[in-house]
Structure formats: structure tokens, C-alpha cells
Design a protein around this motif. Structure first.
Motif, mmCIF file in Angstrom:
data_model
loop_
_atom_site.group_PDB
_atom_site.id
_atom_site.type_symbol
_atom_site.label_atom_id
_atom_site.label_comp_id
_atom_site.label_asym_id
_atom_site.label_seq_id
_atom_site.Cartn_x
_atom_site.Cartn_y
_atom_site.Cartn_z
ATOM 1 N N GLU A 1 0.831 -1.219 0.000
ATOM 2 C CA GLU A 1 0.000 0.000 0.000
ATOM 3 C C GLU A 1 0.860 1.261 0.000
ATOM 4 N N LEU A 2 0.429 2.268 -0.778
ATOM 5 C CA LEU A 2 1.038 3.606 -0.760
ATOM 6 C C LEU A 2 -0.085 4.627 -0.560
ATOM 7 N N PRO A 3 -0.636 4.707 0.667
ATOM 8 C CA PRO A 3 -1.821 5.546 0.885
ATOM 9 C C PRO A 3 -1.608 7.019 0.551
ATOM 10 N N ASN A 4 -0.382 7.534 0.735
ATOM 11 C CA ASN A 4 -0.139 8.960 0.451
ATOM 12 C C ASN A 4 -0.465 9.332 -0.988
ATOM 13 N N ILE A 5 -0.259 8.382 -1.896
ATOM 14 C CA ILE A 5 -0.575 8.693 -3.300
ATOM 15 C C ILE A 5 -1.783 7.861 -3.784
ATOM 16 N N ARG A 6 -2.533 7.348 -2.832
ATOM 17 C CA ARG A 6 -3.773 6.597 -3.108
ATOM 18 C C ARG A 6 -3.530 5.377 -3.991
ATOM 19 N N ALA A 7 -2.387 4.722 -3.774
ATOM 20 C CA ALA A 7 -2.022 3.645 -4.695
ATOM 21 C C ALA A 7 -1.812 2.304 -3.993
ATOM 22 N N LEU A 8 -2.055 1.241 -4.744
ATOM 23 C CA LEU A 8 -1.685 -0.106 -4.321
ATOM 24 C C LEU A 8 -0.699 -0.625 -5.363
ATOM 25 N N ASN A 9 0.307 -1.374 -4.903
ATOM 26 C CA ASN A 9 1.236 -1.984 -5.860
ATOM 27 C C ASN A 9 1.154 -3.494 -5.719
ATOM 28 N N PHE A 10 0.996 -4.160 -6.856
ATOM 29 C CA PHE A 10 0.935 -5.620 -6.850
ATOM 30 C C PHE A 10 2.133 -6.193 -7.581
ATOM 31 N N LEU A 11 2.723 -7.225 -6.988
ATOM 32 C CA LEU A 11 3.779 -7.966 -7.670
ATOM 33 C C LEU A 11 3.201 -9.327 -8.009
ATOM 34 N N LEU A 12 3.167 -9.635 -9.293
ATOM 35 C CA LEU A 12 2.636 -10.914 -9.758
ATOM 36 C C LEU A 12 3.822 -11.780 -10.187
ATOM 37 N N HIS A 13 4.157 -12.747 -9.358
ATOM 38 C CA HIS A 13 5.322 -13.568 -9.656
ATOM 39 C C HIS A 13 5.009 -14.595 -10.744
ATOM 40 N N ASN A 14 6.074 -15.013 -11.436
ATOM 41 C CA ASN A 14 5.958 -16.059 -12.466
ATOM 42 C C ASN A 14 4.813 -15.763 -13.441
ATOM 43 N N THR A 15 4.932 -14.652 -14.129
ATOM 44 C CA THR A 15 3.823 -14.149 -14.951
ATOM 45 C C THR A 15 4.219 -13.813 -16.388
ATOM 46 N N LEU A 16 5.496 -13.523 -16.616
ATOM 47 C CA LEU A 16 5.866 -12.970 -17.925
ATOM 48 C C LEU A 16 6.558 -13.971 -18.853
ATOM 49 N N GLY A 17 6.321 -15.242 -18.644
ATOM 50 C CA GLY A 17 6.883 -16.240 -19.565
ATOM 51 C C GLY A 17 8.407 -16.281 -19.547
ATOM 52 N N GLY A 18 8.991 -16.001 -18.377
ATOM 53 C CA GLY A 18 10.455 -16.071 -18.261
ATOM 54 C C GLY A 18 11.096 -14.698 -18.197
ATOM 55 N N GLY A 19 10.388 -13.668 -18.640
ATOM 56 C CA GLY A 19 10.921 -12.297 -18.569
ATOM 57 C C GLY A 19 12.004 -12.029 -19.602
ATOM 58 N N GLY A 20 12.355 -10.759 -19.711
ATOM 59 C CA GLY A 20 13.441 -10.337 -20.608
ATOM 60 C C GLY A 20 13.257 -10.856 -22.026
ATOM 61 N N THR A 21 14.365 -11.262 -22.652
ATOM 62 C CA THR A 21 14.245 -11.762 -24.025
ATOM 63 C C THR A 21 13.929 -13.253 -24.047
ATOM 64 N N VAL A 22 13.847 -13.884 -22.876
ATOM 65 C CA VAL A 22 13.473 -15.304 -22.829
ATOM 66 C C VAL A 22 12.007 -15.468 -23.207
ATOM 67 N N SER A 23 11.193 -14.511 -22.764
ATOM 68 C CA SER A 23 9.746 -14.613 -22.951
ATOM 69 C C SER A 23 9.352 -14.559 -24.428
ATOM 70 N N LEU A 24 8.409 -15.418 -24.807
ATOM 71 C CA LEU A 24 7.886 -15.395 -26.179
ATOM 72 C C LEU A 24 6.622 -14.540 -26.268
ATOM 73 N N LYS A 25 6.212 -13.969 -25.155
ATOM 74 C CA LYS A 25 4.968 -13.196 -25.164
ATOM 75 C C LYS A 25 5.095 -11.910 -25.978
ATOM 76 N N HIS A 26 4.003 -11.538 -26.633
ATOM 77 C CA HIS A 26 3.968 -10.280 -27.346
ATOM 78 C C HIS A 26 4.154 -9.131 -26.346
ATOM 79 N N ASP A 27 3.532 -9.258 -25.185
ATOM 80 C CA ASP A 27 3.686 -8.260 -24.128
ATOM 81 C C ASP A 27 4.620 -8.822 -23.058
#
Lengths: 456, 107
Positions: free
Chosen positions: B61-87
């Protein structure tokens, strides 16, 4: 001591708007121009270039840029700080000095920060008891040592501060944190004690806001994005810093974009983990303490930032070669565009299966349907969709395997579902897969070195 | 009970941290922050990204700026240039989260 300094961001990544730094030095008054060129993948690309030619390995665009802005920065006494030196800051500085000589610019001190590149000392470091374990898997670096392409320590602001203290007009670094580029001039100009962690955190937060260029001034803004005026001439951010640690984020007048609570808030949450512990070599900044206040138009005050002492480690970013990948696309038109693309996907997968090749991963996505948002994409009414792009990718350890896939996608034009096009660019070629190895190294095992190269 | 689309009360930005995606969600006002703080739990975010996020979801939580931050682990298909995802960098995942519809007490 100056009452305030204005630090302008000129690049958010290597490949950002080419003329942004020129606009920053010409459209208004600034004291410093800071430019971040290094993403993780960039270091491995630069290392490859240096392996082929020992005079390369830095952000080559920087030389043309400096040719253009040097007469202006010299006249207006603007100092330039950048990590565009990549894996070869000395060659970068030499090229800039040569350009300065051609321009007959007069006296110029260019500083280089060295010591971040540890690719050739991995064995020594292991011998000293630091196994450079992967922060995610805990495996020792010895596992991938033979495949390493680059290995760099992230330095913070202090080597840049030393360079400024020694009279540098331009500071060229290798792997320095993006935030250190912005924090350094504040420490230097205001004589901040680098053990005052609230001030270190204040400068670090300003650096985080500046490090992605126009992403804090209305670019990629997901709030009321249609309210952003004149994207075409978007102004890059400027941090107006004060000795007490307060910073006002703004941009030059008569530029496009917007600076507001909302545009800054979006950048603050970009690519962060635990906001209470934003770890840099200079401090651990607490992003939950940050307060923002809209002042007049396009001016936002960032204040109340708290920090904690820095850790005993530097982060190390290594990259290593980990196989090959390729991506091919085919475009299917109405009618039944998605049905056709899905059929083509099944045919291709079957053909690859018959070839008995070993892939680490095969992935298909349908651009126009689910390439973003994946399973969250709503069902589409196929009759209302004009076209769908099948994007098909593979990854494998063996180059030949990936190359063989490249030969299989084009034939679908003549041997699969109809009304297909978009294959003018030829067979997809295997490209190197670069994987990362994030690790930590005790600070006492590496020493940043600052060297001044003078033009008299 | 009444239903609200998250995109009507908040905005956000997402990006990559290795194979994890980070999604920052910011409420437009204090009332909106009270709603996301109460209803936008890590469990709900994990369920929303079923089939996309293959690891745990952490919420900060970052209440001062009315924000929540989420970390979604194991989500990007390996990350970096390993990932084959378009995004591969998860740039569009903030918008994907803003698709969520949440039920709140009308009072």
C-alpha cells in the motif's frame, strides 16, 4: 550554494526520442542534462559490439547528440551526466572529445566512471568467496559461467559526485543506476552528507521520476489520457531540486504533455517491488512516505521522502546466452478470421510435432483478440472482426531447430486456410535468447574509479 | 450491493521485474482509495489473472498517493528476451486489471 538546480531528463532508454535532449537544452534554462541509456538487454548488446570492435560498446548515438548540443551546453554551462558509456566508457569519452576538438569548443573535462564491468574478474570474485548466486534461484554463477555475455555492478551517485568535484563538464559512466544520475548533482551542488538518508532518498525518488523520460509528463498515461495535449512535442521532465530535499517536477513551457499528481503517481509505481524498500547503492528509499502536491500548471511538489541506510551490497546484473527463439506472423482476413488463424495454428503445431524437434516452448497468440490480456480477453463477434494476426513463436536450445521452424510458417500460405497475407518479410530467423542473472556482491569487492580526460 | 468497474475509479501502470509483473493501481480520489484498499485484495488479483499469473501475488500500500502496488510472480513467460509473449514486459497488464468489476456496499 545555489538556491535550486534544474536537472533535465533527456532519454528514457536507448532508442527514445532523438531530439529530446536538444529540446531540453534549448527550450529553457537547466543546469544538468541526465540521460539513461541502459536497459538490462543493452549491456549484452554493447558487450557483443565491443567483442567485435574494441572501440565500440557504448551508446553510439551519444556522439552525434553531443556534437549537436556541446556548443549550447558549453555556452549555457550545462553539465551532462549519462550512463551511455555502456561497457566502454573510455571509448565513448574519446569519441566525444574528438567531436569537441572538431568543434573547437575550448576547454572541456570529460570524466569516466570505471570499475563496474566485472566480466573478466568473475573467477577472482568466486575465489574471494562470493558465489554471485542468482537472486531468484540461488544457483551459483559457476552454472552459467561459460555462457556469460556481460556482468556489471550497479554503481550509485557517489562516483559521479567525485567526477563533478574534480571539475567534470561531462560524466560518462557504465552501469550506474538510473536514479544515481539525478541524485549526484544534488549531492554535489548542495553539499549533502551522503549519510543523510532522507536526502539521499529524496534525490533517488526524483531520479525514479526522471528515469523513464516523458513517462512522467503524460506519455503512456493511463488516467485521463485524452486530456494530454500535444503529444507530438511532449516535454521531458525536469526536476527542480532544493537544498532541503524538496523537488518540483516540471517541464519547459511551450512543450506538450502534462505534469500532475496523476502523471507523477503513475511513474512512482512503475517497476517497483516493495515500495517501503526501494533499494539503491545510495540508500533504501521509502516510497510510501512520498507526498505529492499539485502547484501551478505543470508543477508538482514531491516532498516528505524518508530513507534508510544503504545495504552492504551492490546489485550485479549479468547476462548469458540461453538458446534461440523466432517469431513469425500470418494475417487472416474476414470471414472467420479467428477460426482460420486457430486452424493454421493447429496445422503448424502438428507439422512441428511430425518433425520431432525439441522445443523448450511453443507459443501462439492472436493479435486483434488475445495477444494482450490473454485469458481476460472478451469473446469476440467474429463477423465484426476484419482481421486477426497469428503470432507464432518458438524457443529452443539448438539453433537449427529454431531455423527449421522458420521454414514451416510460410508454406501455410499455400497449404492452409484461405485469405491469408502478410508474409513479405521472409522466413523468421533465429535470434539469441539472452537471459539475466541478478546477483549481489559485497561492496568491498569492487571499487569505482573516476578518470578525467581533458581537452585543453 | 452495487457493481463498479475498477477503470471508473482508478488508473495505473504496469511493467516487468524479471519474470514478475508489477501493477500499480491509483485511485482518482480518497473515496476510490478506500474502495480499492478494502476490496482489491491480493487473492482477488490472483484469481483475476488465473491462467496468466502462475506464482504468488504480493500487495503493497502507498496511501499517500492513493495507490496499491501488486507484484505478480511467475507471470511474464520467463521475462526479458526469454519470454515469447507479445507483451513480454507486462505493459498492458494494468489495463487488464482495470477490467475487474468489484461489488461494494452502496452505503
Amino acid at each position: 550554494m545555489k538556491e535550486k538546480i534544474r536537472i533535465a531528463s533527456g532519454q528514457g532508454f536507448w532508442g527514445d526520442l532523438v531530439d529530446a535532449p536538444y529540446h531540453q537544452v534549448t527550450k529553457g534554462d537547466i543546469d544538468y542534462l541526465v540521460m539513461d541509456y541502459l536497459a538490462e538487454v543493452t549491456m549484452s548488446i554493447m558487450q557483443k559490439q565491443k567483442n567485435r570492435n574494441p572501440n565500440l560498446g557504448y551508446a553510439i548515438d551519444l556522439v552525434d547528440l553531443m556534437k549537436k548540443i556541446l556548443p549550447i551546453t558549453k555556452k549555457k554551462d550545462i553539465k551532462v551526466i549519462t550512463n551511455g558509456g555502456g561497457v566502454n566508457p573510455v571509448a565513448c569519452a574519446d569519441a566525444i572529445l574528438e567531436a569537441a576538438m572538431d568543434l573547437d569548443i575550448g576547454k572541456l573535462d570529460v570524466a569516466v566512471v570505471l570499475g563496474d564491468n566485472i566480466l573478466n574478474c568473475i573467477d577472482d570474485i568466486i575465489e574471494k568467496g562470493c558465489l554471485l548466486e542468482n537472486m531468484e534461484t540461488n544457483e551459483p554463477i559457476a552454472t552459467v559461467k561459460d555462457k556469460l555475455l556481460s556482468a556489471n555492478v550497479y554503481f550509485g551517485a557517489m562516483p559521479i559526485v567525485e567526477a563533478l568535484n574534480r571539475g567534470a563538464d561531462i560524466v560518462i559512466t557504465g552501469r550506474t543506476t538510473d536514479t544515481g544520475l539525478t541524485l549526484a548533482p544534488m549531492i554535489y551542488e548542495f553539499g549533502w552528507d551522503n549519510k543523510n538518508f532522507d536526502l539521499m532518498a529524496a534525490g533517488t525518488v526524483a531520479g525514479h521520476i526522471l528515469e523513464c523520460g516523458a513517462q512522467s509528463t503524460g506519455g503512456n498515461f493511463l488516467g485521463d489520457w485524452e486530456s494530454i495535449e500535444n503529444f507530438t512535442e511532449i516535454g521531458f521532465p525536469i526536476a527542480e531540486a532544493y537544498p532541503n530535499g524538496e523537488v518540483i517536477i516540471t517541464k519547459h513551457d511551450n512543450t506538450g504533455g502534462k505534469v500532475s499528481f496523476d502523471t507523477i503517481a503513475e511513474q512512482l509505481v512503475y517497476e517497483i517491488g516493495n515500495p517501503a524498500e526501494y533499494i539503491t547503492p545510495d540508500c533504501v528509499a521509502d516510497f510510501t512516505s512520498i507526498k505529492l502536491k499539485d502547484l501551478e500548471k505543470d508543477r508538482v511538489k514531491v516532498y516528505n521522502v524518508k530513507g534508510k541506510p544503504e545495504t552492504e551490497f551492490y546489485k550485479v546484473s549479468c547476462s548469458y546466452h540461453n538458446g534461440y527463439s523466432a517469431t513469425g506472423t500470418l494475417t487472416y482476413s474476414w470471414p472467420q478470421a479467428l477460426t482460420k488463424a486457430k486452424k493454421a495454428d493447429r496445422i503448424l503445431r502438428k507439422r512441428l510435432e511430425y518433425l520431432n524437434l525439441q522445443f523448450d516452448e511453443i507459443r501462439s497468440e492472436y493479435i486483434g483478440y488475445n495477444a494482450t490480456h490473454e485469458t481476460l480477453a472478451p469473446e469476440l463477434d467474429e463477423d465484426k472482426i476484419n482481421e486477426i494476426v497469428l503470432r507464432f513463436s518458438v524457443r529452443a536450445k539448438d539453433r537449427k531447430t529454431v531455423n527449421r521452424f522458420g521454414q514451416e510458417i510460410a508454406p501455410l500460405i499455400l497449404t492452409g486456410p484461405p485469405s491469408v497475407t502478410g508474409f513479405a518479410s521472409g522466413r523468421p530467423k533465429p535470434k539469441d535468447v539472452i537471459a539475466y542473472w541478478p546477483a549481489l556482491i559485497p561492496k568491498n569487492l569492487v571499487t569505482p574509479k573516476v578518470k578525467i580526460l581533458e581537452l585543453k | 450491493m452495487s457493481k463498479i468497474r475498477l477503470i471508473d475509479i482508478a488508473h495505473g501502470r504496469s511493467g516487468d521485474k524479471g519474470d514478475a509483473a508489477n501493477i500499480g493501481i491509483i485511485a482518482f480520489d480518497d473515496k476510490g482509495y478506500a474502495i480499492i484498499d478494502k476490496h482489491l485484495t491480493a487473492e482477488k488479483v490472483k484469481k483475476h489473472f488465473e491462467g496468466i499469473c502462475h506464482g504468488k501475488v504480493e500487495r503493497f500500500e502507498l496511501p499517500n498517493i492513493r495507490a496499491l502496488n501488486f507484484l505478480l510472480h511467475n507471470t511474464l513467460g520467463g521475462g526479458g528476451t526469454v519470454s515469447l509473449k507479445h507483451d513480454a514486459q507486462g505493459k498492458t497488464l494494468a489495463a487488464a486489471l482495470l477490467r475487474m468489476v468489484i461489488e461494494i456496499d452502496v452505503s
